[in-house]
Write a protein that holds these residues in place. Sequence first.
Motif, mmCIF file in Angstrom:
data_model
loop_
_atom_site.group_PDB
_atom_site.id
_atom_site.type_symbol
_atom_site.label_atom_id
_atom_site.label_comp_id
_atom_site.label_asym_id
_atom_site.label_seq_id
_atom_site.Cartn_x
_atom_site.Cartn_y
_atom_site.Cartn_z
ATOM 1 N N GLU A 75 0.646 -1.218 0.078
ATOM 2 C CA GLU A 75 -0.137 -0.079 0.229
ATOM 3 C C GLU A 75 0.833 1.102 -0.112
ATOM 4 O OE1 GLU A 75 -3.458 2.032 2.469
ATOM 5 O OE2 GLU A 75 -2.712 0.148 3.378
ATOM 6 N N ASN A 76 0.530 2.103 -0.915
ATOM 7 C CA ASN A 76 1.348 3.495 -0.967
ATOM 8 C C ASN A 76 0.882 4.463 0.224
ATOM 9 O OD1 ASN A 76 2.205 2.557 -3.199
ATOM 10 N ND2 ASN A 76 0.885 3.693 -4.576
ATOM 11 N N ILE A 77 1.913 4.769 1.084
ATOM 12 C CA ILE A 77 1.507 5.844 2.070
ATOM 13 C C ILE A 77 2.304 7.208 1.570
ATOM 14 C CG2 ILE A 77 1.923 6.367 4.611
ATOM 15 C CD1 ILE A 77 0.320 3.743 3.941
ATOM 16 N N SER A 78 1.589 8.242 1.650
ATOM 17 C CA SER A 78 1.887 9.468 1.307
ATOM 18 C C SER A 78 2.530 9.913 2.611
ATOM 19 C CB SER A 78 0.556 10.253 0.976
ATOM 20 O OG SER A 78 0.031 9.905 -0.106
ATOM 21 N N PHE A 79 3.493 11.022 2.258
ATOM 22 C CA PHE A 79 4.080 11.617 3.021
ATOM 23 C C PHE A 79 3.566 12.938 3.586
ATOM 24 C CE2 PHE A 79 6.848 15.296 4.240
ATOM 25 C CZ PHE A 79 7.466 14.983 5.360
ATOM 26 N N GLY A 80 2.825 13.157 4.831
ATOM 27 C CA GLY A 80 2.022 14.196 5.170
ATOM 28 C C GLY A 80 3.088 15.329 5.936
ATOM 29 N N VAL A 118 2.372 26.106 5.127
ATOM 30 C CA VAL A 118 3.250 25.398 4.488
ATOM 31 C C VAL A 118 2.672 24.527 3.262
ATOM 32 C CG1 VAL A 118 5.184 23.958 4.512
ATOM 33 C CG2 VAL A 118 4.847 25.358 6.441
ATOM 34 N N GLN A 119 1.400 24.134 3.570
ATOM 35 C CA GLN A 119 1.014 23.134 2.768
ATOM 36 C C GLN A 119 0.514 24.008 1.509
ATOM 37 O OE1 GLN A 119 0.778 19.538 2.586
ATOM 38 N NE2 GLN A 119 0.246 20.246 0.480
ATOM 39 N N ALA A 120 -0.474 25.234 2.077
ATOM 40 C CA ALA A 120 -0.671 25.895 0.716
ATOM 41 C C ALA A 120 0.423 26.429 -0.125
ATOM 42 C CB ALA A 120 -1.310 27.137 1.438
ATOM 43 N N TRP A 121 1.555 26.989 0.672
ATOM 44 C CA TRP A 121 2.796 27.194 -0.069
ATOM 45 C C TRP A 121 3.062 26.171 -1.095
ATOM 46 C CZ3 TRP A 121 7.907 25.594 -0.444
ATOM 47 C CH2 TRP A 121 8.966 26.759 -1.109
ATOM 48 N N LEU A 122 3.607 25.050 -0.581
ATOM 49 C CA LEU A 122 3.813 23.890 -1.379
ATOM 50 C C LEU A 122 2.916 23.814 -2.578
ATOM 51 C CD1 LEU A 122 4.901 21.239 1.248
ATOM 52 C CD2 LEU A 122 6.350 22.602 -0.277
ATOM 53 N N THR A 123 1.573 23.639 -2.351
ATOM 54 C CA THR A 123 0.522 23.717 -3.419
ATOM 55 C C THR A 123 0.772 24.957 -4.577
ATOM 56 O OG1 THR A 123 -0.760 22.403 -2.042
ATOM 57 C CG2 THR A 123 -1.676 23.388 -3.899
ATOM 58 N N LYS A 124 0.763 25.946 -4.040
ATOM 59 C CA LYS A 124 0.895 27.109 -4.859
ATOM 60 C C LYS A 124 2.222 27.087 -5.746
ATOM 61 C CE LYS A 124 1.552 32.120 -4.950
ATOM 62 N NZ LYS A 124 1.652 33.559 -3.954
ATOM 63 N N ASN A 173 3.742 24.166 -6.590
ATOM 64 C CA ASN A 173 3.784 22.968 -7.239
ATOM 65 C C ASN A 173 5.180 22.086 -6.672
ATOM 66 O OD1 ASN A 173 2.850 20.842 -8.529
ATOM 67 N ND2 ASN A 173 4.264 21.227 -10.521
ATOM 68 N N ARG A 174 5.313 22.206 -5.660
ATOM 69 C CA ARG A 174 6.230 21.689 -4.702
ATOM 70 C C ARG A 174 5.813 20.327 -3.835
ATOM 71 N NH1 ARG A 174 10.791 24.226 -6.151
ATOM 72 N NH2 ARG A 174 10.629 26.682 -6.657
ATOM 73 N N GLU A 175 4.807 19.935 -3.993
ATOM 74 C CA GLU A 175 4.099 19.108 -2.819
ATOM 75 C C GLU A 175 5.129 17.539 -3.127
ATOM 76 O OE1 GLU A 175 -0.531 19.855 -2.684
ATOM 77 O OE2 GLU A 175 0.293 19.867 -4.709
ATOM 78 N N PRO A 176 5.241 16.932 -2.103
ATOM 79 C CA PRO A 176 5.872 15.632 -2.343
ATOM 80 C C PRO A 176 5.211 14.748 -3.213
ATOM 81 C CG PRO A 176 5.138 16.045 0.006
ATOM 82 C CD PRO A 176 4.511 17.091 -0.741
ATOM 83 N N SER A 177 6.225 14.293 -4.124
ATOM 84 C CA SER A 177 5.888 13.328 -5.287
ATOM 85 C C SER A 177 6.434 11.810 -4.995
ATOM 86 C CB SER A 177 6.331 13.973 -6.673
ATOM 87 O OG SER A 177 7.685 13.999 -6.601
ATOM 88 N N PHE A 178 6.585 11.635 -3.939
ATOM 89 C CA PHE A 178 7.131 10.180 -3.383
ATOM 90 C C PHE A 178 6.248 9.629 -2.294
ATOM 91 C CE2 PHE A 178 8.816 13.775 -0.802
ATOM 92 C CZ PHE A 178 8.712 13.235 0.475
ATOM 93 N N TRP A 179 6.523 8.524 -1.967
ATOM 94 C CA TRP A 179 5.702 7.836 -1.038
ATOM 95 C C TRP A 179 6.313 6.566 -0.568
ATOM 96 C CZ3 TRP A 179 4.879 7.404 -6.163
ATOM 97 C CH2 TRP A 179 5.173 6.409 -6.774
#
Length: 124
Positions: free
Chosen positions: A45-50, A98-104, A106-112
């Motif tokens: 199962e893929n677990i996303s980094f939060g 921080v999550q809003a900044w990452l989203t804005k 396009n720097r959200e984690p692309s790993f799991w």
Amino acid sequence: MEKYSWNFNENAERWYEGADTIAECIAQARASEEREDNIAVYIGENISFGVSVDAESVLEQIASEAYEFCELAEDWDIYDHKKQNELNELSEQLTAVVQAWLTKYNREPSFWKVDGIKRYSLEG
């Protein structure tokens, strides 16, 4: 992101991003050009980094910088250890920023990470 990933090697560092179901992962493994003589596939199962910001760590960093600025800052009670609800509130707010900044940008984690790995037969 898909729910499951697969690989022919249980200890692989990189996994094939599979599908929403285990059955789809098995089908992909059976059709893979890299299958060769493999009679089994490992699926997990893929677990996303939060992203999470710890308010206490941030406040301690600020207090340290204040002390470096002026030693009188050592008497500054930047937060009350007994009021965990205040720290929880700040942690939630900082995490949201921080999550809003990452989203804005396009720097959200692309790993799991892949967890709960099980072996499935490819025969039959």
